[in-house]
Design an enzyme around this catalytic site. Structure first.
Site, PDB file in Angstrom:
ATOM      1  N   ASP A  38      15.877  92.126  23.283  1.00  0.00           N
ATOM      2  CA  ASP A  38      15.741  92.677  21.930  1.00  0.00           C
ATOM      3  C   ASP A  38      14.382  93.364  21.736  1.00  0.00           C
ATOM      4  O   ASP A  38      13.337  92.788  22.047  1.00  0.00           O
ATOM      5  CB  ASP A  38      15.907  91.547  20.904  1.00  0.00           C
ATOM      6  CG  ASP A  38      16.250  92.090  19.533  1.00  0.00           C
ATOM      7  OD1 ASP A  38      15.590  93.040  19.078  1.00  0.00           O
ATOM      8  OD2 ASP A  38      17.194  91.550  18.922  1.00  0.00           O
ATOM      9  N   THR A  73      18.902  95.574  14.869  1.00  0.00           N
ATOM     10  CA  THR A  73      19.492  94.750  15.917  1.00  0.00           C
ATOM     11  C   THR A  73      21.022  94.655  15.862  1.00  0.00           C
ATOM     12  O   THR A  73      21.696  94.913  16.861  1.00  0.00           O
ATOM     13  CB  THR A  73      18.891  93.330  15.824  1.00  0.00           C
ATOM     14  OG1 THR A  73      17.488  93.440  16.047  1.00  0.00           O
ATOM     15  CG2 THR A  73      19.507  92.392  16.857  1.00  0.00           C
ATOM     16  N   ASP A 194      11.151  91.416  20.782  1.00  0.00           N
ATOM     17  CA  ASP A 194      11.246  91.825  19.375  1.00  0.00           C
ATOM     18  C   ASP A 194      10.386  90.950  18.460  1.00  0.00           C
ATOM     19  O   ASP A 194       9.603  91.465  17.655  1.00  0.00           O
ATOM     20  CB  ASP A 194      12.717  91.767  18.933  1.00  0.00           C
ATOM     21  CG  ASP A 194      12.889  92.203  17.496  1.00  0.00           C
ATOM     22  OD1 ASP A 194      12.845  93.420  17.238  1.00  0.00           O
ATOM     23  OD2 ASP A 194      13.050  91.328  16.623  1.00  0.00           O
ATOM     24  N   HIS A 198       7.218  92.287  16.274  1.00  0.00           N
ATOM     25  CA  HIS A 198       7.107  92.263  14.806  1.00  0.00           C
ATOM     26  C   HIS A 198       5.803  91.603  14.376  1.00  0.00           C
ATOM     27  O   HIS A 198       5.105  92.082  13.499  1.00  0.00           O
ATOM     28  CB  HIS A 198       8.253  91.438  14.195  1.00  0.00           C
ATOM     29  CG  HIS A 198       9.541  92.188  14.075  1.00  0.00           C
ATOM     30  ND1 HIS A 198       9.719  93.216  13.205  1.00  0.00           N
ATOM     31  CD2 HIS A 198      10.731  92.019  14.712  1.00  0.00           C
ATOM     32  CE1 HIS A 198      10.964  93.668  13.303  1.00  0.00           C
ATOM     33  NE2 HIS A 198      11.595  92.960  14.215  1.00  0.00           N
ATOM     34  N   ASP A 241      18.093  97.119  22.307  1.00  0.00           N
ATOM     35  CA  ASP A 241      18.780  97.673  21.134  1.00  0.00           C
ATOM     36  C   ASP A 241      17.972  98.755  20.418  1.00  0.00           C
ATOM     37  O   ASP A 241      18.535  99.606  19.751  1.00  0.00           O
ATOM     38  CB  ASP A 241      19.153  96.539  20.164  1.00  0.00           C
ATOM     39  CG  ASP A 241      18.004  95.586  19.871  1.00  0.00           C
ATOM     40  OD1 ASP A 241      16.951  95.686  20.541  1.00  0.00           O
ATOM     41  OD2 ASP A 241      18.154  94.738  18.979  1.00  0.00           O
ATOM     42  N   HIS A 342      11.110  98.176  13.205  1.00  0.00           N
ATOM     43  CA  HIS A 342      12.034  99.204  13.695  1.00  0.00           C
ATOM     44  C   HIS A 342      13.102  99.365  12.635  1.00  0.00           C
ATOM     45  O   HIS A 342      13.180  98.566  11.696  1.00  0.00           O
ATOM     46  CB  HIS A 342      12.642  98.756  15.032  1.00  0.00           C
ATOM     47  CG  HIS A 342      13.235  97.385  14.958  1.00  0.00           C
ATOM     48  ND1 HIS A 342      14.545  97.145  14.620  1.00  0.00           N
ATOM     49  CD2 HIS A 342      12.665  96.148  15.098  1.00  0.00           C
ATOM     50  CE1 HIS A 342      14.757  95.838  14.599  1.00  0.00           C
ATOM     51  NE2 HIS A 342      13.630  95.202  14.884  1.00  0.00           N
TER      52      HIS A 342
HETATM   53  P1  AMP Z   1      15.847  92.244  13.578  1.00  0.00           P
HETATM   54  O1  AMP Z   1      14.564  92.328  14.286  1.00  0.00           O
HETATM   55  O2  AMP Z   1      15.671  91.807  12.158  1.00  0.00           O
HETATM   56  O3  AMP Z   1      16.655  93.521  13.642  1.00  0.00           O
HETATM   57  O4  AMP Z   1      16.713  91.121  14.277  1.00  0.00           O
HETATM   58  C1  AMP Z   1      16.310  90.372  15.406  1.00  0.00           C
HETATM   59  C2  AMP Z   1      16.802  88.971  15.267  1.00  0.00           C
HETATM   60  O5  AMP Z   1      18.219  88.952  15.227  1.00  0.00           O
HETATM   61  C3  AMP Z   1      16.485  88.066  16.443  1.00  0.00           C
HETATM   62  O6  AMP Z   1      15.196  87.560  16.384  1.00  0.00           O
HETATM   63  C4  AMP Z   1      17.515  86.985  16.307  1.00  0.00           C
HETATM   64  O7  AMP Z   1      16.994  85.962  15.496  1.00  0.00           O
HETATM   65  C5  AMP Z   1      18.626  87.636  15.536  1.00  0.00           C
HETATM   66  N1  AMP Z   1      19.855  87.665  16.342  1.00  0.00           N
HETATM   67  C6  AMP Z   1      20.110  88.442  17.400  1.00  0.00           C
HETATM   68  N2  AMP Z   1      21.341  88.206  17.889  1.00  0.00           N
HETATM   69  C7  AMP Z   1      21.883  87.253  17.115  1.00  0.00           C
HETATM   70  C8  AMP Z   1      23.138  86.590  17.085  1.00  0.00           C
HETATM   71  N3  AMP Z   1      24.088  86.880  17.990  1.00  0.00           N
HETATM   72  N4  AMP Z   1      23.356  85.687  16.117  1.00  0.00           N
HETATM   73  C9  AMP Z   1      22.402  85.429  15.199  1.00  0.00           C
HETATM   74  N5  AMP Z   1      21.203  85.995  15.170  1.00  0.00           N
HETATM   75  C10 AMP Z   1      20.938  86.912  16.109  1.00  0.00           C
HETATM   76 ZN    ZN Z   2      16.613  94.084  17.763  1.00  0.00          ZN
HETATM   77 ZN    ZN Z   3      13.384  93.255  15.154  1.00  0.00          ZN
END
Ligand code: AMP
Ligand code: ZN
Ligand code: ZN
Length: 404
Positions: A38, A73, A194, A198, A241, A342
């Site tokens: 990620d 994500t 990721d 952040h 991603d 992002h």
């Molecule tokens: P974001 O940076 O807010 O776009 O999202 C990243 C976060 O998505 C990660 O740190 C995870 O906690 C969460 N995440 C990724 N894949 C999954 C999943 N399959 N189920 C639940 N949470 C997820």
């Molecule tokens: Zn992501």
């Molecule tokens: Zn993120």
């Protein structure tokens, strides 16, 4: 000297495994193992020390990959799985409101995440199951849901804390199963770099350390893979991603300084992108006010530039707002302090993702042209000899990576 070292690692990663091959056990049906890291920005390997990824590039293919908009994500993992733009598969943001069913979806709402009715299109694991290809999916977005009334053959409840090395063990164990029950499609996920990106920003010592740690874990992964008798039949993809952009508190936009939130019915999204629902009769007022804000893009429903392939799904609501790269979009009651994020326009190169691939299907030492992540689904289908479901990608865009 670096070159010599690279050559040695390359040889040890992708050639020495051959000595372990027991011809009787080797089977010729293709295997594909896809890992998503990620938020692994496309140029981290140019900035940080990543000998394993560098050797993977020598042994196979590397490309800079363009995420779909919004570069978040959930939309992008599900695009990778389906080959559909977020507008078309319906996971339009990490959190959204569906005005048709009046139901909300959010990554933190475990019930919603597991509810297949939110997810459109056909994920590759369903394509595989329907055509008799065994699959095991560890934590990929959508894999917990009953999409098309199907689950992946093996799937797991999301556990953010599961260590990388335990995930390696799972992949190794699946590939060690007797041939009859062994999965040929494996997809697995890890939530770094990721989280660190952040928290500390993409150019921090902490992110450097995390990227280099991941690279070293990848070394462990390939060491384990080399022990498999069928190693030479396995295709590997390591991708991400989206990328990561540097933030600064001097570049914060507080949205409710410009509009009256009483005019809104829904606020969905997070820094730096939102979809807003606006109360009847208030759209022009809110739109005109936001149009004046510097470093902010605002579009009415169904009027986004075509290149973004976004804003026609009812779940994108009445207005889509995104800050210019490096700018943050907050509300006065929730001003964040993150140093990276992002979600920006996917034309911003800092949003771009990695794509590495190696194995029998792929050319060696090949730098492929930049491509869009909708093309990964048809590529995966081709490698596994599957007939793809309708999608927005094109095999033509990525065929150049494959051996003739
Ligand atoms: P974001 O940076 O807010 O776009 O999202 C990243 C976060 O998505 C990660 O740190 C995870 O906690 C969460 N995440 C990724 N894949 C999954 C999943 N399959 N189920 C639940 N949470 C997820
Ligand atoms: Zn992501
Ligand atoms: Zn993120």
């Amino acid at each position: 000297m670096k070159k010599l070292l690279l050559a040695l690692i390359t040889v040890s990663l992708f050639a020495s495994g051959c000595t372990f091959i027991n011809k009787k056990q080797a089977d010729t049906k293709p295997y594909l193992v896809v890992l998503s890291l990620d938020g692994f920005r496309w140029d981290y390997p140019q900035t940080y020390n990543t000998p394993v990824l560098d050797s993977l590039q020598k042994a196979g293919v590397f490309a800079e990959m363009i995420p779909s908009f919004p570069s978040k994500t959930f939309p992008n993992h599900y695009t990778l799985a389906t080959g559909l733009y977020p507008d078309h598969h319906g996971i339009v943001m990490n959190s959204f409101y569906d005005p048709t069913t009046k139901r909300s979806y959010s990554v933190s709402d475990r019930k919603a995440v597991r509810d297949g009715s939110f997810y459109g299109g056909e994920p590759i694991w369903n394509t595989a199951t329907k055509q008799g290809v065994r699959n095991a999916i560890l934590f990929w977005v959508g894999s917990e849901a009953n999409i098309q009334n199907m689950h992946p053959e093996k799937w797991y409840r999301y556990n953010q804390k599961l260590p990388f090395t335990s995930r390696i063990d799972s992949v190794y164990d699946w590939l060690s199963l007797p041939a009859k029950v062994r999965p040929h499609l494996i997809m697995w996920y890890y939530p770094e770099p990721d989280g660190t990106g952040h928290h500390f920003g993409p150019h921090s010592p902490e992110t450097k350390q995390m990227v280099e740690q991941l690279d070293s874990w990848l070394g462990q992964f390939f060491t384990a893979m080399r022990r498999l008798p069928n190693f030479k039949n396995i295709n590997f993809i390591i991708t991400s991603d989206h990328g990561m952009q540097t933030l600064s508190p001097e570049r914060n936009i507080i949205i409710d300084k410009y509009i009256d939130t009483a005019d809104l019915s829904h606020i969905t999204g997070n820094n730096p992108i939102y979809n807003l629902g606006v109360k009847p009769g208030k759209l022009e007022k809110v739109y005109a006010a936001l149009k004046k804000v510097h470093h902010l893009q605002v579009w009415k429903h169904d009027s986004l530039p075509e290149r973004l392939h976004y804003g026609q799904n009812p779940r994108t609501l009445d207005l889509t707002l995104v800050a210019d790269p490096g700018w943050s979009l907050y509300w006065s009651w929730a001003v964040g302090t993150e140093k990276g994020t992002h979600g920006y326009d996917n034309a911003d190169r800092d949003m771009h993702a990695i794509f590495y691939a190696a194995g029998p299907a792929f050319k060696k030492d090949y730098h492929a042209p930049t491509f869009r992540n909708v093309d990964v689904y048809p590529l995966m289908a081709k490698i596994l000899n599957l007939k793809p479901a309708p999608n927005d990608g094109s095999l033509k865009e990525v065929q150049n990576m494959l051996k003739k």
